[in-house]
Motif scaffolding. Structure first.
Motif, PDB file in Angstrom:
ATOM      1  N   VAL A  41      37.034  30.867  81.855  1.00 22.11           N
ATOM      2  CA  VAL A  41      38.251  31.482  81.323  1.00 22.11           C
ATOM      3  C   VAL A  41      39.275  31.571  82.454  1.00 22.11           C
ATOM      4  N   ALA A  42      40.551  31.672  82.065  1.00 23.31           N
ATOM      5  CA  ALA A  42      41.630  31.816  83.041  1.00 23.31           C
ATOM      6  C   ALA A  42      42.486  33.012  82.664  1.00 23.31           C
ATOM      7  N   VAL A  43      43.219  33.538  83.643  1.00 28.21           N
ATOM      8  CA  VAL A  43      44.082  34.696  83.430  1.00 28.21           C
ATOM      9  C   VAL A  43      45.523  34.217  83.270  1.00 28.21           C
ATOM     10  N   ALA A  44      46.202  34.715  82.239  1.00 25.42           N
ATOM     11  CA  ALA A  44      47.620  34.401  82.052  1.00 25.42           C
ATOM     12  C   ALA A  44      48.445  35.191  83.056  1.00 25.42           C
ATOM     13  N   LEU A  45      49.221  34.498  83.873  1.00 27.04           N
ATOM     14  CA  LEU A  45      50.057  35.166  84.867  1.00 27.04           C
ATOM     15  C   LEU A  45      51.410  35.573  84.299  1.00 27.04           C
ATOM     16  N   ILE A  46      51.798  34.947  83.202  1.00 29.84           N
ATOM     17  CA  ILE A  46      53.031  35.295  82.497  1.00 29.84           C
ATOM     18  C   ILE A  46      52.738  35.282  81.003  1.00 29.84           C
ATOM     19  N   ASN A  47      53.669  35.788  80.192  1.00 29.19           N
ATOM     20  CA  ASN A  47      53.499  35.716  78.748  1.00 29.19           C
ATOM     21  C   ASN A  47      53.535  34.256  78.299  1.00 29.19           C
ATOM     22  N   LEU A  48      52.589  33.898  77.419  1.00 36.07           N
ATOM     23  CA  LEU A  48      52.499  32.529  76.926  1.00 36.07           C
ATOM     24  C   LEU A  48      52.754  32.501  75.424  1.00 36.07           C
ATOM     25  N   LYS A  49      53.390  31.430  74.948  1.00 36.10           N
ATOM     26  CA  LYS A  49      53.711  31.286  73.532  1.00 36.10           C
ATOM     27  C   LYS A  49      52.756  30.297  72.861  1.00 36.10           C
ATOM     28  N   ALA A  50      52.402  30.584  71.634  1.00 37.31           N
ATOM     29  CA  ALA A  50      51.579  29.653  70.860  1.00 37.31           C
ATOM     30  C   ALA A  50      52.291  28.313  70.762  1.00 37.31           C
ATOM     31  N   GLY A  51      51.557  27.234  70.963  1.00 34.47           N
ATOM     32  CA  GLY A  51      52.137  25.900  70.920  1.00 34.47           C
ATOM     33  C   GLY A  51      52.522  25.357  72.279  1.00 34.47           C
ATOM     34  N   GLU A  52      52.553  26.242  73.290  1.00 32.12           N
ATOM     35  CA  GLU A  52      52.835  25.787  74.646  1.00 32.12           C
ATOM     36  C   GLU A  52      51.708  24.898  75.136  1.00 32.12           C
ATOM     37  N   VAL A  53      52.045  23.888  75.929  1.00 27.04           N
ATOM     38  CA  VAL A  53      51.037  23.028  76.530  1.00 27.04           C
ATOM     39  C   VAL A  53      51.121  23.193  78.049  1.00 27.04           C
ATOM     40  N   ILE A  54      49.990  23.557  78.646  1.00 28.87           N
ATOM     41  CA  ILE A  54      49.946  23.854  80.082  1.00 28.87           C
ATOM     42  C   ILE A  54      49.075  22.831  80.788  1.00 28.87           C
ATOM     43  N   ALA A  55      49.599  22.281  81.864  1.00 29.81           N
ATOM     44  CA  ALA A  55      48.800  21.396  82.707  1.00 29.81           C
ATOM     45  C   ALA A  55      47.999  22.249  83.671  1.00 29.81           C
ATOM     46  N   PHE A  56      46.663  22.082  83.618  1.00 32.82           N
ATOM     47  CA  PHE A  56      45.809  22.910  84.466  1.00 32.82           C
ATOM     48  C   PHE A  56      44.565  22.126  84.837  1.00 32.82           C
ATOM     49  N   GLU A  57      44.336  21.965  86.138  1.00 29.35           N
ATOM     50  CA  GLU A  57      43.164  21.258  86.660  1.00 29.35           C
ATOM     51  C   GLU A  57      42.995  19.888  85.992  1.00 29.35           C
ATOM     52  N   GLU A  58      44.103  19.144  85.990  1.00 32.37           N
ATOM     53  CA  GLU A  58      44.122  17.778  85.472  1.00 32.37           C
ATOM     54  C   GLU A  58      43.798  17.698  83.980  1.00 32.37           C
ATOM     55  N   GLU A  59      43.996  18.817  83.281  1.00 37.90           N
ATOM     56  CA  GLU A  59      43.822  18.845  81.835  1.00 37.90           C
ATOM     57  C   GLU A  59      45.075  19.413  81.180  1.00 37.90           C
ATOM     58  N   GLN A  60      45.225  19.141  79.903  1.00 40.52           N
ATOM     59  CA  GLN A  60      46.285  19.731  79.110  1.00 40.52           C
ATOM     60  C   GLN A  60      45.668  20.796  78.204  1.00 40.52           C
ATOM     61  N   ILE A  61      46.149  22.026  78.323  1.00 43.32           N
ATOM     62  CA  ILE A  61      45.620  23.114  77.507  1.00 43.32           C
ATOM     63  C   ILE A  61      46.691  23.538  76.511  1.00 43.32           C
ATOM     64  N   ASN A  62      46.354  23.433  75.246  1.00 45.47           N
ATOM     65  CA  ASN A  62      47.267  23.831  74.182  1.00 45.47           C
ATOM     66  C   ASN A  62      47.034  25.312  73.873  1.00 45.47           C
ATOM     67  N   ILE A  63      48.031  26.141  74.133  1.00 44.77           N
ATOM     68  CA  ILE A  63      47.923  27.585  73.890  1.00 44.77           C
ATOM     69  C   ILE A  63      47.990  27.835  72.385  1.00 44.77           C
ATOM     70  N   LEU A  64      46.933  28.407  71.821  1.00 40.36           N
ATOM     71  CA  LEU A  64      46.816  28.558  70.378  1.00 40.36           C
ATOM     72  C   LEU A  64      47.397  29.856  69.837  1.00 40.36           C
ATOM     73  N   SER A  65      47.487  30.880  70.678  1.00 38.72           N
ATOM     74  CA  SER A  65      47.994  32.180  70.216  1.00 38.72           C
ATOM     75  C   SER A  65      48.964  32.736  71.248  1.00 38.72           C
ATOM     76  N   ASP A  66      49.926  33.531  70.804  1.00 38.24           N
ATOM     77  CA  ASP A  66      50.765  34.260  71.755  1.00 38.24           C
ATOM     78  C   ASP A  66      49.850  35.095  72.645  1.00 38.24           C
ATOM     79  N   THR A  67      50.028  34.947  73.945  1.00 35.74           N
ATOM     80  CA  THR A  67      49.135  35.607  74.900  1.00 35.74           C
ATOM     81  C   THR A  67      49.957  36.371  75.929  1.00 35.74           C
ATOM     82  N   LYS A  68      49.726  37.660  76.030  1.00 35.88           N
ATOM     83  CA  LYS A  68      50.438  38.467  77.023  1.00 35.88           C
ATOM     84  C   LYS A  68      49.867  38.207  78.416  1.00 35.88           C
ATOM     85  N   SER A  69      50.707  38.362  79.410  1.00 40.46           N
ATOM     86  CA  SER A  69      50.238  38.228  80.789  1.00 40.46           C
ATOM     87  C   SER A  69      49.087  39.204  81.025  1.00 40.46           C
ATOM     88  N   LYS A  70      48.153  38.807  81.878  1.00 39.75           N
ATOM     89  CA  LYS A  70      46.968  39.573  82.257  1.00 39.75           C
ATOM     90  C   LYS A  70      45.774  39.329  81.322  1.00 39.75           C
TER      91      LYS A  70
END
Length: 535
Positions: free
Chosen positions: A14-43
């Protein structure tokens, strides 16, 4: 550009959100693309892979829970889809080796402290008043009112002046100016409590050890003690507790028993006269240089958030390691918040005896909680959960970071006094004030207190340095926060750089150069741990 998520340990899933994330956002992390499925608050935590029911959730490199239901990669972890789970521990599993940090630049540094005859050094010089039983609380409060008005010359509370102006209709009413203290080299503090009688005898004996620890604490120059006479916590029990901690105690300890002295007025007059003369003598003690090895730092957290375990707590851990390398002392407490990291801590104990004692205390504590109809899994508070700490093991794994990585030199039960330099484990509740009260009673001359939500805790005799895990809190509540570690979250400072800043700050507080916010607020919290029932 600031990272959006962080993985604390390379083995985490698992990873910790450092900022608020929106559903549908795509994040590049450790050479992977992670599709954020739900609105996620920082922390809060994001799944780095798909979890099926029963799958193990790893954070900080340890088991912190299991999946209650299917959790898709990129979805947020909640109290609904995750439940608390921790590893079972039976004893040491590996040999522990530690590489101490380089502390060459600190080895010749000193702080200005109050040297006691037993070799301890205080960061404060306090004359302490307290009762052996709650029946004497009123008399302590009377003494507090008398001494604070005449010795400390405290200004009128601004809130009192506000009410006075409302009552009088005069908005021009001004707050009275502060007069100079009669004594400039000693503080006079007062403790009250609800114990000493009415419960089981063991609770009174435990309270005796705690109060004896306060008298023996290097921050205390002497004490005035009030007894009624018929209570469970008899004077001789207190004296025996004091003698067991320090057989050669040379501090003045004035003890008065009301049932032997006649009227309240006669007793209070005698106490005031005697205590004034003793305080005058204690005021003559002055600060002198002392090595950093004389620091005994308590490590505490309260009102934690999802950033505490990756900014403030690891910074305390780095300070603890530095202090240990300098032959100083660090105290890690709050046993319910060590649930889930027992294996690491047992492996770090210097011998099997210490590890066995730690596990025995943990198991007995957990059993008492279960017998009361609860469990360690109920430890996270609503505030913790709201800010991303959704299981006790997850909270514990972050809380344990305050203890750094050094060997554990000793394991103490509640009320036992520190005798060995290095990292010590102390059995206390997770309750902020109960734990801080115990840490100081075991000899800490300062306490580092991390918080992500804001906790206005102080102590009557020891400076409490409040450390914020994030910048927003420090800006919102600047009246209670002393130092903040938000730069670690933003990637602007390393843990090591932050620890260097903190140790500099500690030296200034220990030397009386900086006054903590808790002391400025006159925050003097004291709550003994009551383990038994009321009879």
């Amino acid at each position: 550009m600031q990272n959006k998520i962080i993985k604390v340990n390379s083995s985490d899933n698992v990873a910790v959100a450092l900022i608020n994330l929106k559903a549908g956002e795509v994040i590049a992390f450790e050479e992977e693309q992670i599709n954020i499925l739900s609105d996620t608050k920082s922390k809060h935590k994001i799944a780095l892979n798909r979890f099926e029911p029963g799958d193990r959730i790893i954070m900080y490199g340890v088991l912190v829970g299991t999946a209650n239901s299917t959790i898709e990669k990129g979805d947020v972890l909640t109290i609904k889809n995750v439940k608390h789970q921790s590893e079972k521990v039976f004893g040491k599993t590996e040999t522990f080796n530690w590489t101490a940090p380089n502390v060459d630049k600190w080895k010749d540094r000193t702080f200005l402290g109050y040297h006691r005859e037993d070799g301890q050094v205080g960061t404060e010089n306090v004359w302490l008043f307290f009762p052996l039983v709650f029946c004497e609380n009123r008399n302590v409060e009377i003494l507090k009112d008398v001494f604070e008005k005449e010795l400390l010359k405290q200004k009128v509370n601004p809130h009192q002046m506000l009410l006075r102006s409302l009552v009088s209709g005069n908005e021009e009413t001004e707050v009275a100016s502060t007069s100079s203290d009669v004594f400039n080299n000693i503080d006079v503090k007062f403790i009250t409590h609800p114990g000493g009688c009415g419960g089981i005898r063991q609770d009174s004996e435990s309270l005796a050890k705690l109060l004896a620890g306060y008298v023996n604490n290097p921050n205390v120059a002497g004490a005035t003690v009030l007894s009624l006479g018929c209570q469970n916590l008899q004077i001789n029990i207190f004296q025996e507790a004091l003698n067991s901690i320090n057989k050669n105690l040379s501090k003045p300890v004035l003890i008065y028993e009301q049932q032997q002295m006649g009227t309240v007025d006669q007793m209070l007059s005698t106490i005031i006269k005697d205590s004034f003369e003793a305080i005058k003598k204690a005021n003559q003690i002055e600060r002198k240089p002392a090595p950093l090895s004389k620091l005994k730092i308590g490590l505490e957290c309260g009102g934690s958030d999802g950033f505490s375990g990756i900014s403030a707590n690891p910074t305390l851990g780095a300070v603890s390691d530095m202090l240990t390398a300098l032959n100083g002392t660090a105290i890690l407490a709050e046993f319910p918040e060590l649930c889930g990291v027992e294996q690491e801590l047992v492996n770090r104990c210097v011998d099997d005896e210490k590890g066995a004692k730690f596990l025995k205390l943990m198991k007995a504590y957990e059993k008492s909680v279960v017998d009361a109809g609860s469990g360690f899994d109920m430890n996270p508070s609503p505030g913790n959960i709201k800010d991303g700490l959704i299981t006790d093991a997850m909270k514990s794994a972050g809380a344990a970071k305050k203890g750094g990585t050094s060997p554990i030199q000793d394991v103490l039960d509640y009320g036992e006094y520190i005798t060995k330099p290095g990292l010590n484990l102390l059995c206390t509740p997770g309750n902020d004030v109960e734990s801080t009260t115990a840490i100081v009673g075991s000899g800490a001359n300062m306490v580092l207190f991390t918080t992500g939500l804001g906790t206005p805790t102080g102590n009557p005799i020891a400076p409490i340095i409040k450390v914020s895990s994030n910048t927003e809190l420090a800006e919102k509540m600047p009246d209670i926060i002393d130092i903040e570690t938000g730069a670690v979250i933003r990637g602007e400072k390393t843990i090591e750089e932050m620890a260097d800043e903190m140790l500099e700050f500690i030296i200034k507080v220990a030397s009386g150069i900086i006054t903590t916010k808790a002391k400025l607020l006159n925050q003097n919290d004291f709550i003994p741990w009551r383990r038994g029932v009321s009879l």
